[in-house]
Design a protein around this motif. Structure first.
Motif, PDB file in Angstrom:
ATOM      1  N   SER A  84       0.806  -0.957  -0.185  1.00 21.42           N
ATOM      2  CA  SER A  84      -0.195   0.290   0.023  1.00 21.42           C
ATOM      3  C   SER A  84       0.369   1.229  -0.153  1.00 21.42           C
ATOM      4  CB  SER A  84      -1.102   0.168   1.188  1.00 21.42           C
ATOM      5  OG  SER A  84      -1.318   1.162   1.319  1.00 21.42           O
ATOM      6  N   VAL A  85       0.557   1.669  -1.157  1.00 24.77           N
ATOM      7  CA  VAL A  85       1.450   3.199  -0.901  1.00 24.77           C
ATOM      8  C   VAL A  85       1.210   4.429   0.474  1.00 24.77           C
ATOM      9  CG1 VAL A  85       2.431   5.563  -2.288  1.00 24.77           C
ATOM     10  CG2 VAL A  85       0.944   3.455  -3.252  1.00 24.77           C
ATOM     11  N   GLU A  86       0.427   4.316   0.482  1.00 25.45           N
ATOM     12  CA  GLU A  86      -0.792   5.343   2.002  1.00 25.45           C
ATOM     13  C   GLU A  86       0.101   4.632   2.650  1.00 25.45           C
ATOM     14  OE1 GLU A  86      -2.403   3.791   0.075  1.00 25.45           O
ATOM     15  OE2 GLU A  86      -3.721   5.091  -1.329  1.00 25.45           O
ATOM     16  N   GLY A  87       0.394   3.237   3.673  1.00 23.74           N
ATOM     17  CA  GLY A  87       0.907   2.905   4.368  1.00 23.74           C
ATOM     18  C   GLY A  87       2.845   2.963   4.426  1.00 23.74           C
ATOM     19  N   ALA A  88       2.718   2.745   3.063  1.00 25.67           N
ATOM     20  CA  ALA A  88       4.133   3.055   3.049  1.00 25.67           C
ATOM     21  C   ALA A  88       4.656   4.735   3.146  1.00 25.67           C
ATOM     22  CB  ALA A  88       5.257   3.089   1.404  1.00 25.67           C
ATOM     23  N   LEU A  89       4.248   5.717   2.533  1.00 22.11           N
ATOM     24  CA  LEU A  89       4.146   6.494   3.091  1.00 22.11           C
ATOM     25  C   LEU A  89       3.790   7.150   4.555  1.00 22.11           C
ATOM     26  CD1 LEU A  89       2.524   8.970  -0.093  1.00 22.11           C
ATOM     27  CD2 LEU A  89       5.139   8.247   0.624  1.00 22.11           C
ATOM     28  N   PHE A  90       3.624   6.267   5.237  1.00 23.12           N
ATOM     29  CA  PHE A  90       2.720   7.185   6.832  1.00 23.12           C
ATOM     30  C   PHE A  90       4.513   6.235   7.210  1.00 23.12           C
ATOM     31  CE2 PHE A  90      -1.466   6.209   7.426  1.00 23.12           C
ATOM     32  CZ  PHE A  90      -2.256   6.963   7.237  1.00 23.12           C
ATOM     33  N   LEU A  91       5.025   4.807   7.039  1.00 20.52           N
ATOM     34  CA  LEU A  91       6.265   4.805   7.053  1.00 20.52           C
ATOM     35  C   LEU A  91       7.773   5.746   7.522  1.00 20.52           C
ATOM     36  CD1 LEU A  91       6.322   0.791   6.837  1.00 20.52           C
ATOM     37  CD2 LEU A  91       6.409   2.029   8.948  1.00 20.52           C
TER      38      LEU A  91
END
Length: 256
Positions: A168-175
């Motif tokens: 998930s791109v959103e999850g990656a950007l969260f990290l």
């Protein structure tokens, strides 16, 4: 930073889509090779979307991203994330109650749905006959035929490509946001990224090793985990968002 980042990575490891794909891969031809190719694809895309931005942001800002003087930004950003998460949580709760009321009770996910719930895999497993009625199939149809044939023969490169789309791109950007706002050095941030990637895809690593020694036991355990995660996929995502927002909020309050 470490506790929040590792917590998000651990919850991301329970991604129902990845669990479903791994469950499906171990039932196909050349399961070990396909599992390894899928894991390699997952690691590749994770390094691109997490490690790449971390290095780029540090290089562009000389490592001074949201330092202690910017703690107020962390507080406002963390509060906004928690507020948005709360709104989605309420909507999810309302929808869940509505579905239970209509269905007459909670349903249970089946491991067999791991394949049928993904339209792309359905297309790969079913021969498409539309192109046979044409004298000259289009480029897209010929490419689809090549991919379908490779998938049905158990070619590992198809699993590798699936791995490239399993993050998930959103999850990656969260990290990325959690790591670059920690105020730690670039070397420590790179170590954090590598540890997170190892934890995020730990199920694939464990399944790959376990399948060599006990294939049936591994398949049974994977089905149970998959059946547990599928009904909770939205809740898992909401917990990840809440943990991210709370981490930023706490960091900001401590720095003020």
């Amino acid at each position: 930073m470490w506790g929040s980042v590792l917590g998000v990575a651990a919850m991301s490891a329970l991604n129902p889509v990845r669990l479903g794909l791994m469950l499906f891969l171990v039932t196909r031809r050349r399961p070990v090779q396909n599992l390894f190719a899928y894991w390699l694809g997952c690691v590749t895309v994770a390094l691109i979307w997490i490690l790449g931005p971390v290095i780029a942001v540090n290089s562009a800002t000389n490592g001074s991203v949201l330092a202690e003087s910017d703690s107020r930004v962390k507080v406002w950003f963390g509060t906004a994330v928690l507020a948005i998460t709360a709104v989605f949580a309420v909507r999810h709760l309302v929808r869940s109650r509505t579905k239970v009321a209509v269905a007459g009770g909670p349903g249970s996910a089946s491991a067999e749905q791991s394949h049928h719930s993904i339209p792309f895999l359905q297309k790969l497993d079913h021969q498409h006959h539309g192109a046979r009625h044409r004298l000259k199939p289009s480029v897209g149809e010929r490419l689809s035929a090549v991919i379908r044939t490779a998938w049905q023969k158990g070619s590992p490169w198809v699993s590798y490509v699936l791995g490239l789309f399993s993050l998930s791109v959103e999850g990656a950007l969260f990290l990325v946001a959690m790591i670059v706002t920690s105020g730690l050095g670039l070397a420590t941030q790179i170590i954090a990224v590598l540890v997170c990637v190892a934890i995020m895809f730990a199920p694939a690593e464990f399944i790959l090793i376990s399948y060599w020694t006990a294939p049936r036991t591994t398949l049974t355990a994977l089905r149970r985990v998959h059946d547990w995660a599928i009904p909770r996929r939205t809740a898992i995502f909401l917990w990840i968002c809440a943990l991210f927002g709370a981490s930023l909020l706490v960091q900001g309050l401590v720095g003020i």
